[in-house]
Design an enzyme around this catalytic site. Structure first.
Site, PDB file in Angstrom:
ATOM      1  N   ILE A  33       0.832  -1.198   0.000  1.00 42.41           N
ATOM      2  CA  ILE A  33       0.000   0.000   0.000  1.00 42.41           C
ATOM      3  C   ILE A  33       0.873   1.258   0.000  1.00 42.41           C
ATOM      4  CG2 ILE A  33      -0.258  -0.053   2.521  1.00 42.41           C
ATOM      5  CD1 ILE A  33      -3.126   1.130   2.058  1.00 42.41           C
ATOM      6  N   CYS A  34       0.357   2.272  -0.658  1.00 37.90           N
ATOM      7  CA  CYS A  34       0.923   3.614  -0.646  1.00 37.90           C
ATOM      8  C   CYS A  34       2.302   3.639  -1.335  1.00 37.90           C
ATOM      9  CB  CYS A  34       0.967   4.138   0.786  1.00 37.90           C
ATOM     10  SG  CYS A  34       1.093   5.920   0.938  1.00 37.90           S
TER      11      CYS A  34
END
Length: 177
Positions: A105-106
């Site tokens: 994620i991210c």
């Protein structure tokens, strides 16, 4: 199932560690904190120090065979430090080669780039990484959560903390939950 959460000694975005951790733990899975050093890691809320968390295992004592999946939380400094650590990059690459689920994620896809496993994969990330991912041969899309199961390992990616609900649900679904 045992899920390795790989983080650097500092810089992980706290909510990207704790939210999936709690979600998967509540679903009956066993998350374990793996880092490049023993002791405690320092999490952040964006640029501000947040809580610390006890490391369960270091990367040099960890093998992909011990786990069913790998989760890479973001934060800007976290994946930047991981991609500079040969043992961490090797562990990510080993997970991918084993065909096990990998979720990021991210900013965490930076570590996938360094492990040379993003090529020909469709994924998402924090928007500022899209050029890096495209240059690494990936197909970047702007979606809450993306599943790419066309390659040698299933890959789940997500953009940011606001997408955590979709990320958590997608990861759990890929784990068969």
């Amino acid at each position: 199932m045992r899920i390795a959460f790989l983080v650097a000694p500092e810089g992980v975005e706290q909510v990207e560690l704790t939210d999936p951790w709690k979600y998967l733990e509540h679903a009956g899975h066993t998350p374990r904190l793996v880092s490049t050093t023993a002791g405690r890691i320092q999490a952040f809320n964006h640029l501000d120090s947040a809580d610390t968390f006890q490391v369960d295992q270091t990367v040099d004592e960890t093998s992909a065979e011990e786990y069913d999946a790998l989760l890479l939380p973001g934060g800007v400094a976290n994946p930047d430090a991981l991609r500079m650590d040969d043992d961490a990059v090797r562990l990510v690459k080993t997970f991918c080669e084993s065909g096990k689920l990998v979720a990021a994620i991210c900013h965490a896809p930076w570590t996938l780039i360094e492990a040379d496993v993003a090529r020909d994969r469709t994924l998402t990330s924090w928007p500022s990484l899209q050029t890096d991912l495209r240059n690494a041969g990936a197909h970047w899309v702007d979606e809450e959560a993306v599943v790419d199961d066309a390659g040698p390992f299933p890959l789940v990616t997500s953009r940011k903390p606001d997408d955590l609900k979709a990320f958590d649900e997608t990861v759990l679904s890929q784990l068969g939950g």
